[in-house]
Design a protein around this motif. Structure first.
Motif, PDB file in Angstrom:
ATOM      1  N   LEU A   9       1.679 -14.441   9.409  1.00 40.55           N
ATOM      2  CA  LEU A   9       1.697 -13.120  10.164  1.00 40.55           C
ATOM      3  C   LEU A   9       2.800 -11.626  10.330  1.00 40.55           C
ATOM      4  CD1 LEU A   9      -1.249 -11.620   9.763  1.00 40.55           C
ATOM      5  CD2 LEU A   9      -1.344 -12.337  12.273  1.00 40.55           C
ATOM      6  N   GLY A  10       2.441 -10.912   9.147  1.00 43.98           N
ATOM      7  CA  GLY A  10       2.601  -9.661   9.552  1.00 43.98           C
ATOM      8  C   GLY A  10       1.444  -8.756   9.839  1.00 43.98           C
ATOM      9  N   LEU A  11       1.146  -8.588  11.192  1.00 42.88           N
ATOM     10  CA  LEU A  11       0.446  -7.068  11.385  1.00 42.88           C
ATOM     11  C   LEU A  11       0.690  -5.835  11.462  1.00 42.88           C
ATOM     12  CD1 LEU A  11      -2.797  -7.113  11.995  1.00 42.88           C
ATOM     13  CD2 LEU A  11      -2.018  -7.681  14.213  1.00 42.88           C
ATOM     14  N   VAL A  12       0.354  -5.216  10.286  1.00 44.63           N
ATOM     15  CA  VAL A  12       0.518  -3.195  11.053  1.00 44.63           C
ATOM     16  C   VAL A  12      -0.147  -2.697  11.628  1.00 44.63           C
ATOM     17  CG1 VAL A  12       1.345  -1.472   9.202  1.00 44.63           C
ATOM     18  CG2 VAL A  12       2.324  -3.669   8.597  1.00 44.63           C
ATOM     19  N   VAL A  36      -2.920 -19.491  18.310  1.00 40.09           N
ATOM     20  CA  VAL A  36      -3.495 -19.562  16.685  1.00 40.09           C
ATOM     21  C   VAL A  36      -1.983 -20.227  16.643  1.00 40.09           C
ATOM     22  CG1 VAL A  36      -3.424 -18.384  14.579  1.00 40.09           C
ATOM     23  CG2 VAL A  36      -4.656 -17.576  16.992  1.00 40.09           C
ATOM     24  N   PRO A  37      -2.368 -21.190  15.627  1.00 38.58           N
ATOM     25  CA  PRO A  37      -0.748 -22.110  15.600  1.00 38.58           C
ATOM     26  C   PRO A  37      -0.013 -21.320  14.160  1.00 38.58           C
ATOM     27  CG  PRO A  37      -2.496 -23.145  14.803  1.00 38.58           C
ATOM     28  CD  PRO A  37      -3.584 -22.153  15.402  1.00 38.58           C
ATOM     29  N   ILE A  38      -0.173 -20.145  14.301  1.00 39.96           N
ATOM     30  CA  ILE A  38       0.456 -19.818  12.926  1.00 39.96           C
ATOM     31  C   ILE A  38       2.164 -18.652  13.615  1.00 39.96           C
ATOM     32  CG2 ILE A  38      -1.146 -19.284  11.214  1.00 39.96           C
ATOM     33  CD1 ILE A  38      -1.462 -16.937  11.444  1.00 39.96           C
ATOM     34  N   ASP A  39       3.057 -18.333  13.175  1.00 41.28           N
ATOM     35  CA  ASP A  39       3.955 -17.275  13.622  1.00 41.28           C
ATOM     36  C   ASP A  39       3.454 -16.193  13.222  1.00 41.28           C
ATOM     37  OD1 ASP A  39       5.503 -19.223  14.173  1.00 41.28           O
ATOM     38  OD2 ASP A  39       6.401 -19.489  12.703  1.00 41.28           O
ATOM     39  N   TYR A  40       4.110 -15.122  13.624  1.00 44.73           N
ATOM     40  CA  TYR A  40       3.679 -13.626  13.914  1.00 44.73           C
ATOM     41  C   TYR A  40       3.934 -12.503  13.849  1.00 44.73           C
ATOM     42  CZ  TYR A  40       1.945 -12.740  18.726  1.00 44.73           C
ATOM     43  OH  TYR A  40       1.658 -12.244  20.128  1.00 44.73           O
ATOM     44  N   GLU A  41       4.266 -11.418  13.575  1.00 44.60           N
ATOM     45  CA  GLU A  41       5.103 -10.097  14.507  1.00 44.60           C
ATOM     46  C   GLU A  41       4.796  -8.993  13.556  1.00 44.60           C
ATOM     47  OE1 GLU A  41       8.488  -9.139  12.274  1.00 44.60           O
ATOM     48  OE2 GLU A  41       7.535  -9.371   9.806  1.00 44.60           O
ATOM     49  N   ILE A  42       4.267  -7.918  14.860  1.00 47.04           N
ATOM     50  CA  ILE A  42       4.274  -6.776  15.039  1.00 47.04           C
ATOM     51  C   ILE A  42       4.507  -5.872  14.702  1.00 47.04           C
ATOM     52  CG2 ILE A  42       2.684  -5.273  16.573  1.00 47.04           C
ATOM     53  CD1 ILE A  42       1.890  -7.808  18.145  1.00 47.04           C
ATOM     54  N   LEU A  43       3.977  -5.242  13.739  1.00 52.83           N
ATOM     55  CA  LEU A  43       4.855  -3.720  12.849  1.00 52.83           C
ATOM     56  C   LEU A  43       3.970  -2.809  13.308  1.00 52.83           C
ATOM     57  CD1 LEU A  43       4.683  -6.355  10.648  1.00 52.83           C
ATOM     58  CD2 LEU A  43       7.153  -5.283   9.985  1.00 52.83           C
ATOM     59  N   ARG A  58       8.316   0.943  21.413  1.00 53.10           N
ATOM     60  CA  ARG A  58       9.743   0.262  21.095  1.00 53.10           C
ATOM     61  C   ARG A  58       9.836  -0.054  22.819  1.00 53.10           C
ATOM     62  NH1 ARG A  58      11.773   5.223  19.608  1.00 53.10           N
ATOM     63  NH2 ARG A  58      12.176   5.505  17.369  1.00 53.10           N
ATOM     64  N   ARG A  59       8.893   0.055  23.930  1.00 50.17           N
ATOM     65  CA  ARG A  59       8.976  -0.160  24.714  1.00 50.17           C
ATOM     66  C   ARG A  59       8.230  -2.106  25.126  1.00 50.17           C
ATOM     67  NH1 ARG A  59       8.141   5.453  26.750  1.00 50.17           N
ATOM     68  NH2 ARG A  59       6.034   4.533  26.443  1.00 50.17           N
ATOM     69  N   GLN A  60       7.186  -2.010  24.087  1.00 48.69           N
ATOM     70  CA  GLN A  60       6.698  -3.261  24.501  1.00 48.69           C
ATOM     71  C   GLN A  60       8.183  -4.104  23.199  1.00 48.69           C
ATOM     72  OE1 GLN A  60       3.605  -4.408  24.947  1.00 48.69           O
ATOM     73  NE2 GLN A  60       3.971  -1.768  26.523  1.00 48.69           N
ATOM     74  N   ALA A  61       8.329  -3.509  22.057  1.00 51.80           N
ATOM     75  CA  ALA A  61       9.465  -4.596  21.383  1.00 51.80           C
ATOM     76  C   ALA A  61      10.264  -5.174  22.842  1.00 51.80           C
ATOM     77  CB  ALA A  61       9.905  -3.582  20.799  1.00 51.80           C
ATOM     78  N   GLU A  62      10.883  -4.179  23.407  1.00 51.85           N
ATOM     79  CA  GLU A  62      11.995  -4.775  24.693  1.00 51.85           C
ATOM     80  C   GLU A  62      11.064  -5.894  25.153  1.00 51.85           C
ATOM     81  OE1 GLU A  62      12.654  -1.958  27.250  1.00 51.85           O
ATOM     82  OE2 GLU A  62      13.660  -0.312  24.947  1.00 51.85           O
ATOM     83  N   ARG A  63      10.227  -5.786  25.386  1.00 44.04           N
ATOM     84  CA  ARG A  63       9.951  -7.433  26.103  1.00 44.04           C
ATOM     85  C   ARG A  63       9.100  -8.343  24.885  1.00 44.04           C
ATOM     86  NH1 ARG A  63       5.849  -2.622  27.757  1.00 44.04           N
ATOM     87  NH2 ARG A  63       7.364  -1.817  30.186  1.00 44.04           N
ATOM     88  N   ASP A  64       9.183  -8.090  24.201  1.00 46.17           N
ATOM     89  CA  ASP A  64       8.822  -9.057  23.246  1.00 46.17           C
ATOM     90  C   ASP A  64       9.257  -8.768  21.437  1.00 46.17           C
ATOM     91  OD1 ASP A  64       6.887 -11.045  21.044  1.00 46.17           O
ATOM     92  OD2 ASP A  64       5.803 -11.380  22.560  1.00 46.17           O
ATOM     93  N   ARG A  66       8.628  -9.984  18.287  1.00 47.37           N
ATOM     94  CA  ARG A  66       7.862  -9.712  18.227  1.00 47.37           C
ATOM     95  C   ARG A  66       7.461  -8.650  17.616  1.00 47.37           C
ATOM     96  NH1 ARG A  66       4.479 -14.816  19.993  1.00 47.37           N
ATOM     97  NH2 ARG A  66       4.437 -13.466  21.953  1.00 47.37           N
ATOM     98  N   VAL A  67       7.109  -7.391  18.460  1.00 54.00           N
ATOM     99  CA  VAL A  67       7.189  -6.505  18.023  1.00 54.00           C
ATOM    100  C   VAL A  67       8.144  -5.743  17.257  1.00 54.00           C
ATOM    101  CG1 VAL A  67       6.271  -4.161  19.108  1.00 54.00           C
ATOM    102  CG2 VAL A  67       5.365  -6.466  20.064  1.00 54.00           C
ATOM    103  N   ARG A  68       8.024  -4.935  16.014  1.00 58.28           N
ATOM    104  CA  ARG A  68       8.983  -4.149  15.174  1.00 58.28           C
ATOM    105  C   ARG A  68       8.885  -2.580  15.288  1.00 58.28           C
ATOM    106  NH1 ARG A  68      10.453  -6.931  10.601  1.00 58.28           N
ATOM    107  NH2 ARG A  68      12.388  -5.692  10.364  1.00 58.28           N
TER     108      ARG A  68
END
Length: 244
Positions: A9-12, A36-43, A58-64, A66-68
């Protein structure tokens, strides 16, 4: 059920001055998708906010990882931000959720499941149970209902939904690949329902929440963009592709 391991899942999250919402929203998304047994990233796609939204993301992206975070310069509009995010992910499931927390992230598993079961699109619906907007005043509800009724003739009967103006949904990439979606305005779901290769649509009820932080982006310009979109989609629906 389809093997969910193969899905991503690519969630914008389209943003404009939503710094106060980002940490809470992303935390709740991670919690909602934990089992939920799927891969995902948050954009996070930010339209050059002046309140530090991109830095908060960006601070959230530094921690995970999967956040871009993407920042668009000189461009505005939810639909354009969503399209931008979708173009920058290899996910086969494409989603969008508002940054203001009026769309509860806890609904995400209920949107993903119908897709895993074969639906082409799953829409978080304010109207499928009739009580998803109980806190709205009569004027706002009337405007929303009239706007929704105006779409009835545009939607195909076999995939008609009660909330075609929703901003919280997940769609299969295969259902919209190659389709030219317009970047102006806020009602990208309606365009997908009219133009997309959608054979099965599922609506999932939810209660539209209150804005957590920041200000609404509603304006006269957005309303005019909506009516412009209706005109273009009417020509597409009645006369076929290319008639826009």
């Amino acid at each position: 059920m389809t093997d969910s391991v193969t899905f991503k899942l690519g969630l914008v999250i389209p943003t404009l001055n939503e710094a106060g919402n980002i940490p809470v929203l992303i935390s709740r998304i991670h919690q909602a998708l934990a089992d939920v047994p799927i891969d995902y990233e948050i954009l996070v796609v930010d339209d050059d906010s002046q309140d530090g939204t991109a830095d908060a993301a960006r601070r959230q992206a530094e921690r995970d990882s999967r956040v871009r975070v993407f920042v668009r310069k000189g461009e505005r509009g939810l639909a354009g931000a969503v399209i931008h995010g979708w173009k920058h992910t290899d996910a086969d499931l494409l989603g969008v959720i508002d940054a203001d927390l009026q769309h509860p992230p806890e609904v995400l598993p209920s949107l993903i499941q119908p897709i895993l079961d074969g639906a082409d699109i799953a829409v978080a619906s304010r109207y499928v149970n009739g009580n998803g907007v109980s806190e709205w005043n009569k004027a706002r509800l009337l405007i929303s209902r009239v706007g929704t009724m105006a779409t009835t003739m545009l939607q195909r009967k076999e995939v008609r939904v009660k909330d075609p103006l929703a901003g919280f949904f997940i769609v299969r990439r295969a259902s919209i690949d190659g389709i030219d979606l317009q970047p102006q305005g806020f009602k990208i779901l309606l365009e997908i329902l009219v133009k997309g290769r959608i054979k099965k649509a599922v609506e999932v009820p939810y209660h539209f929440g209150n804005r957590y932080s920041g200000k609404s982006k509603a304006s006269v310009k957005i309303a005019l963009q909506y009516f412009s979109l209706l005109g273009k989609l009417s020509r597409h629906a009645f006369f076929g592709p290319g008639q826009q």
